[in-house]
Write an enzyme that holds these catalytic residues in place. Structure first.
Site, PDB file in Angstrom:
ATOM      1  CB  SER A 104      -0.955   0.011   1.199  1.00  0.00           C
ATOM      2  OG  SER A 104      -2.014  -0.887   0.980  1.00  0.00           O
ATOM      3  CE  LYS A 107      -4.723   1.729  -0.341  1.00  0.00           C
ATOM      4  NZ  LYS A 107      -4.136   0.416  -0.101  1.00  0.00           N
ATOM      5  CB  SER A 162      -4.234   1.355   3.990  1.00  0.00           C
ATOM      6  OG  SER A 162      -3.384   1.115   2.904  1.00  0.00           O
TER       7      SER A 162
END
Length: 429
Positions: A104, A107, A162
């Protein structure tokens, strides 16, 4: 080249920013074949040389000399990097360009690509199709079909929890996952994050999806140019809209619930204290990637970025513990250690130097819709290898920093992005 003295270094920072290196002198490299998008089991002997030849070498790269502290002895991460967020100097690195699964932390690229698209107050009613394709076992913030959310709500879900569900809704607003992936890959190229190949916008494990410690640091540095990115990444807790239900009187009501940032250095945990001066950025953890993390912290006027990928020790919160050790080393070594490379600027950055001091003026280069990029470096052309926010939870961003209007007026650059008093008042551990 020896590290410049503090006074000289500060004078050079007129054109430096969170996004940009001020002193790239290497000639533009000829285009090289695109490296493989498949992660390797061991670091390749020859990796990308973006940012300097030493960064393309396997193993630990650091210039130890008299007065330079030794690196922590018990680091187990497959890859890591310590860099000065303002000058772009890479103080030390280990397999910096090793292409690994990012989880993640990807992101950050999603946010840096899409944040300028909509005002924070834009509302969107979630369609069932918006949530299609969210991977099983994904981290979720709790987005519900047929409910309306603001863009600000969704970004909090992305940064704090997240939430892959929030990522997919924002991707749907952006024309779909396929379009978003295409834009993310294009933005990675523009940033010269050439180790990065996006397959899923949320960082969910996918074949051939890779990035590197070097690239994640570049991406974080770019994102931190944006005020909203800084605010979301540094928010400890916030209220997120719940599901609309009928109360006992039959009236429809919609409450909210608290969400907390999963960045343990920002929030703290039973075995990890809040890191003094921490101000974001993003963590990740998947089966293929292991634990990954990019963090930014300030101490005594110095701002550092640290990325750690996949520690091999099977210890709780090890990625944060190793990050904290590297921050500690970096703050001690800054100004003493000769850099081993640098963070490059974006391809489109102007190569014109900054105007003299009188052009500096107060302001904030950033905000919703701000796409400010920086200038003053030569781009390297290619890789060489295959509810409301809790005010106490905001660690960045209200006071304006100093910006410099560069020649031609095309680019606004944060000379230094500020940290508020809250961070500066946090006691040292």
């Amino acid at each position: 080249m020896p590290a410049p003295k503090n006074t000289v270094r500060r004078s050079l920072l007129v054109a430096s920013a969170v996004l940009l290196s001020t002193a790239l002198t290497a000639p533009v490299a000829l285009a090289a074949p695109k490296p493989s998008t498949s992660p390797s089991a061991t670091p390749p002997a020859n990796m990308s040389k973006v940012g300097g030849a030493r960064l393309g070498q396997a193993g630990t790269q650091v210039n130890l000399a008299s007065g330079v502290p030794v690196l922590p002895k018990d680091l187990s991460a497959r890859s890591w990097i310590v860099a000065d967020a303002e000058s772009g100097e890479v103080l030390a690195a280990h397999n910096a360009h090793w292409r690994l699964a990012p989880a993640s932390t990807l992101k950050m690229l999603f946010a840096d690509t899409l944040l300028p698209k909509w005002p924070r107050t834009t509302e969107h009613k979630v369609e069932p199709s918006d949530l299609a394709g969210v991977g099983p076992g994904s981290s979720m913030v709790g987005v519900k079909e047929d409910e309306t959310y603001t863009v600000e709500d969704l970004w909090r879900g992305v940064f704090l929890m997240s939430g892959n569900d929030a990522v997919h809704v924002l991707s749907a607003m952006n024309g779909g996952v396929e379009n978003t992936v295409e834009e993310m890959n294009a933005h990675a190229e523009e940033l010269q994050a050439l180790d990065t190949h996006v397959v899923s916008p949320d960082g969910y494990d996918a074949p051939k999806q890779v990035s590197s410690a070097y690239d994640l640091t570049l991406i974080a540095r770019s994102g931190l140019q944006k005020k909203d990115f800084r605010e979301y990444a540094s928010t400890v807790r916030a209220q997120f809209p719940g599901e609309t239900k009928k109360n006992k009187k039959g009236k429809k009501v919609r409450g909210s619930y608290e969400i907390q940032n999963t960045n343990r250095l920002l929030r703290g945990d039973t075995d990890v204290p809040v890191y003094q001066g921490i101000a974001g950025v993003k963590n990740g953890n998947t089966t293929n990637a292991g634990a990954t993390f990019t963090g930014v912290a300030e101490r005594d006027g110095k701002v550092l970025l640290v990325t750690v990928m996949n520690p091999q020790k099977n210890v709780s919160n090890e990625v944060y513990k190793e990050t904290a050790k590297l921050f500690d080393w970096g703050f001690k070594a800054a100004g003493k250690v000769e850099p081993v490379g640098e963070l490059v600027g974006p391809r489109s950055a102007t190569q014109a130097g900054p105007r003299p001091g009188p052009s500096a003026s107060p302001g904030e280069a950033g905000g919703a819709g701000d796409g400010a990029v920086a200038a003053g470096s030569k781009p390297v052309a290619s890789a060489a290898s295959g509810g409301g926010t809790d005010g106490i939870g905001v660690a960045l961003g209200i006071a304006g920093g100093v910006v410099v209007l560069l020649a031609g007026g095309a680019f606004l650059v944060n000379r230094r992005w500020p940290l508020p008093d809250l961070v500066r008042r946090r006691p040292r551990p």
